[in-house]
Design an enzyme around this catalytic site. Structure first.
Site, PDB file in Angstrom:
ATOM      1  N   ASP A  36      -0.440   4.569  14.405  1.00  0.00           N
ATOM      2  CA  ASP A  36      -1.271   3.578  13.718  1.00  0.00           C
ATOM      3  C   ASP A  36      -1.669   4.036  12.315  1.00  0.00           C
ATOM      4  O   ASP A  36      -1.979   5.211  12.094  1.00  0.00           O
ATOM      5  CB  ASP A  36      -2.570   3.331  14.490  1.00  0.00           C
TER       6      ASP A  36
ATOM      7  N   ASP B 211       2.484  -4.031  22.885  1.00  0.00           N
ATOM      8  CA  ASP B 211       2.142  -2.628  22.707  1.00  0.00           C
ATOM      9  C   ASP B 211       2.835  -1.744  23.759  1.00  0.00           C
ATOM     10  O   ASP B 211       3.616  -2.232  24.582  1.00  0.00           O
ATOM     11  CB  ASP B 211       0.613  -2.479  22.753  1.00  0.00           C
TER      12      ASP B 211
END
Ligand SMILES: *[C@@H]1O[C@H](CO)[C@@H](O)[C@H](O)[C@H]1NC(C)=O
Ligand SMILES: *[C@@H]1O[C@H](CO)[C@@H](O)[C@H](O)[C@H]1NC(C)=O
Ligand SMILES: *[C@@H]1O[C@H](CO)[C@@H](O)[C@H](O)[C@H]1NC(C)=O
Ligand SMILES: *[C@@H]1O[C@H](CO)[C@@H](O)[C@H](O)[C@H]1NC(C)=O
Length: 491
Positions: A217, A157
Site C-alpha cells: 500500500d 483484495d
C-alpha cells in the site's frame, strides 16, 4: 518484378499496422473494459473503515460539481466494511443497514443517475482486510449479489487467502474463480485485483482482470522510508509487500514492468494521495504526473470537501489526464537515473528521466528531481529516445509543451472560488470538459489546455533542459516541429 512489388508491400504493411492497432486497442481486454486506465474515487485512504451513506453521497456530488466526473473520475468505490460481520444463514452477505440507511441498491441507482459508476470491494480470502466476510468459496453468490445491486466495479483484495498463494498459478487460479463468476452474471464489471504484487500478477492477470496492484500500500509520503514497506524500490521479487510504501519506492518497482500495460490491463500503483496533506505541492505534482504517464489507474483517496485549491488544480490538469487516457495505452519507461552522492533526512535522492510514446506520434518526457535541493536537469534527445543514436527521432526537431504551465493549471483564485461554490466551472475559467470536447479532438485542434504551454523547440540531436525544484517534476509533450518551423530552426 522487385520494383513493382515494393509499393504493394508497403501498402500491406501500412494496412496491417492500422488493423493491428485497432485490434490491440479492443481485443486485448479480457472483458472489453478499461481500454484506458480506470479513474475514480475510493473511500479508504481518507476514511479507512469509517464512512457512511452521507459521506458517500457528499463526495459523489463533489465529483460532479467540481467537474471531476467530466474529466473521467467516474467510479465511486466502497472500500471494505460494507456488510455485517457474518453472512446470513444461507450464506448471503448482508449490507450494514445503519451505515447505509437507504440501502445499497438506492445508492447504486443514485450514482447511476449522477453519471457515476458503483464500485465495491471484497477479498479473495476468508475475510476482507478489515475483518468482514469475504468471497473465497462464495464467488458466484457474491458476484450475483453485486450484479443485482448494479455494481460496475470490483476491487478484490488478498487478505486471509488461506495460503493459496506463493506461486503464480495458485494466485491466478484463486482470482480466476471470481473473474468467471463476474462474467457469468452477464453484467459488465471492471475487475481490479489488489494483491500487492504478490506472485507477480503482471505475468498472469491480464487474461482474467483489468488491473492489478504491483506493490504494498502507498502512504502519504514522497520518499521517507518506512519499516512498514521493507522491500526497496529495486526489489522486483519482493516477498513482503508491506503497507507504508512511498511514491519513489513504488515508482522503482513499476519501472521494470511498464511494458506489461496494455488497453484493458493496467499495473496499479495504488490510490492517489493528492489532497491528504502529507506531501508538498511539488511532491504531489510529481506523484500525480508519474502515476498518469505510467498508466496507473487514477483513483483518488481524499476528502473532496477539504481539497485545497492547489491540490484541486493538480487533479483536474487536463493535459496530464490526457496522457493517462491516451488511446495507445503505452506506459512511459525510465530511460536513466542517477543517485546523488549527498544524503538528506530520507537517504540518497535520485534524478530520473522517463519517456513514452503517444497515439498521435507525440512523446511524453518527465524529469524527476528526487534530490536534496533544486537543480537543473538536462537530457539529450538520444537519451530521451531509448539511447539510440541513430533513431530517426533524434534527427528531428521537437516543439516542447509544458504540461504544468499557465494554460493547463487553473489559477488558485479561480480554484478557490469553484471549491467554495461561488463560481461555476466554465471554459472561460480555464476548465476543460473532456466529456464534451474529448481529449483527442482537443489535441488535434492544438487546444493548449490539453497540449500544454509551448515552451521551446529542441533542434535535431539537441538537449532538453529544465530547472526543477526539490522533489518536483518537469513534464513535457514533445511534438515533431512542423516543416516550416523546422527549416527556420536549421538556419
Ligand atoms: C460537461 O459536458 C457535458 C456534456 O455536454 C455536460 O453534461 C456537463 O454538465 C459538463 N460538465 C461541466 C462540469 O460543465
Ligand atoms: C455498521 O455501521 C455503523 C454506522 O457506521 C457502525 O457503527 C457499525 O460498527 C457497523 N457495523 C459493522 C459490523 O461494521
Ligand atoms: C464474458 O466473457 C466472454 C469471453 O471472454 C466475453 O466475450 C464477454 O464479453 C464477457 N461478458 C461479460 C459480461 O463480461
Ligand atoms: C497544430 O500544431 C501542429 C504542429 O505544431 C501543426 O502541424 C498543425 O497544423 C496544428 N494544427 C492546427 C489545427 O492548428
Amino acid at each position: 518484378m522487385i520494383w513493382s512489388s515494393l509499393p504493394a508491400t508497403a501498402v500491406i504493411i501500412v494496412v496491417f499496422s492500422l488493423v493491428a492497432q485497432v485490434l490491440a486497442a479492443s481485443g486485448l481486454s479480457y472483458n472489453g473494459l478499461a481500454l484506458t486506465p480506470q479513474m475514480g474515487w475510493d473511500t479508504f485512504n481518507a476514511y479507512a473503515l469509517d464512512y457512511d451513506e452521507d459521506i458517500l453521497m457528499k463526495n459523489a456530488q463533489r465529483l460532479v460539481d467540481l467537474g471531476l466526473r467530466d474529466l473521467g473520475y467516474n467510479v465511486v468505490i466502497l472500500d471494505d466494511a460494507m456488510t455485517e460481520k457474518t453472512r446470513s444463514h444461507d450464506g448471503k452477505l448482508i449490507a450494514n443497514a445503519t451505515r447505509f440507511p437507504s440501502g445499497l441498491k438506492s445508492i447504486s441507482k443514485r450514482f447511476h443517475n449522477m453519471g457515476l459508476q458503483f464500485g465495491v470491494y471484497s477479498s479473495a480470502g476468508r475475510f476482507t482486510c478489515g475483518g468482514y466476510p469475504a468471497s473465497l468459496g462464495y464467488e458466484e453468490q457474491d458476484a450475483q449479489w453485486w450484479a443485482d445491486l448494479g455494481v460496475d466495479y470490483l476491487k478484490h483484495d488478498n487478505c486471509f487467502n488461506e495460503g493459496q498463494s506463493g506461486n503464480p498459478k495458485l494466485s491466478h487460479d484463486r482470482f480466476a474463480v471470481m473473474s468467471k463468476a463476474l462474467n457469468a452474471t452477464g453484467r459488465k464489471i471492471t475487475y481490479s485485483l489488489c494483491n500487492w504484487g504478490d506472485d507477480k500478477p503482471w505475468e498472469w492477470a491480464s487474461t482474467i482482470s483489468n488491473s492489478a496492484r504491483i506493490s504494498g500500500d502507498i502512504y502519504d509520503s514522497f520518499s521517507r522510508p518506512s519499516a512498514g514497506c521493507p522491500c526497496s524500490q529495486d526489489d522486483f521479487y519482493c516477498q513482503i509487500p508491506g503497507y507504508h510504501c512511498n511514491v519513489m519506492n513504488i515508482l522503482g518497482k513499476a519501472s521494470a514492468i511498464v511494458s506489461k500495460n496494455q488497453p484493458g490491463y493496467w499495473n496499479d500503483l495504488d490510490m492517489l494521495e493528492v489532497g491528504n496533506g502529507g506531501m508538498s505541492y511539488d511532491e504531489y505534482k510529481t506523484h500525480f504526473s508519474m502515476w498518469a504517464i505510467i498508466k496507473s489507474p487514477l483513483i483518488m483517496g481524499n476528502k473532496l470537501d477539504e481539497l485545497s485549491p492547489e491540490d484541486y488544480a493538480i487533479l483536474i490538469n487536463p493535459a496530464v489526464i490526457a496522457i493517462n487516457q491516451d488511446p495507445l495505452g503505452s506506459a512511459a519507461s525510465r530511460q536513466w537515473r542517477v543517485q546523488e552522492d549527498k544524503k538528506d533526512e530520507y537517504g540518497y535522492g535520485e534524478i530520473q528521466v522517463w519517456s513514452g510514446e503517444l497515439a498521435n506520434g507525440d512523446h511524453i518526457v518527465a524529469f524527476i528531481n528526487g534530490g536534496s535541493g533544486d537543480q537543473v536537469i538536462s537530457s539529450t534527445l538520444v537519451e530521451v529516445f531509448d539511447g539510440l543514436r541513430n533513431s530517426p527521432k533524434v534527427q528531428k526537431s521537437w516543439d516542447v509543451y509544458d504540461l504544468w504551465g499557465a494554460d493547463t493549471v487553473m489559477s488558485n483564485e479561480v480554484a478557490a472560488r469553484i471549491l467554495g461554490g461561488e463560481s461555476k466551472l466554465s471554459h472561460a475559467e480555464g476548465y476543460f470538459n473532456a466529456s464534451r470536447h474529448g481529449f483527442q479532438d482537443a489535441i488535434a485542434r492544438n487546444d493548449s489546455r490539453v497540449v500544454g504551454t509551448y515552451a521551446k523547440t529542441v533542434p535535431a540531436k539537441g538537449t532538453l533542459t529544465a530547472d526543477i525544484p526539490r522533489h518536483g517534476v518537469a513534464l513535457f509533450r514533445l511534438r515533431e516541429t512542423s516543416e516550416g518551423k523546422g527549416q527556420k530552426d536549421e538556419l
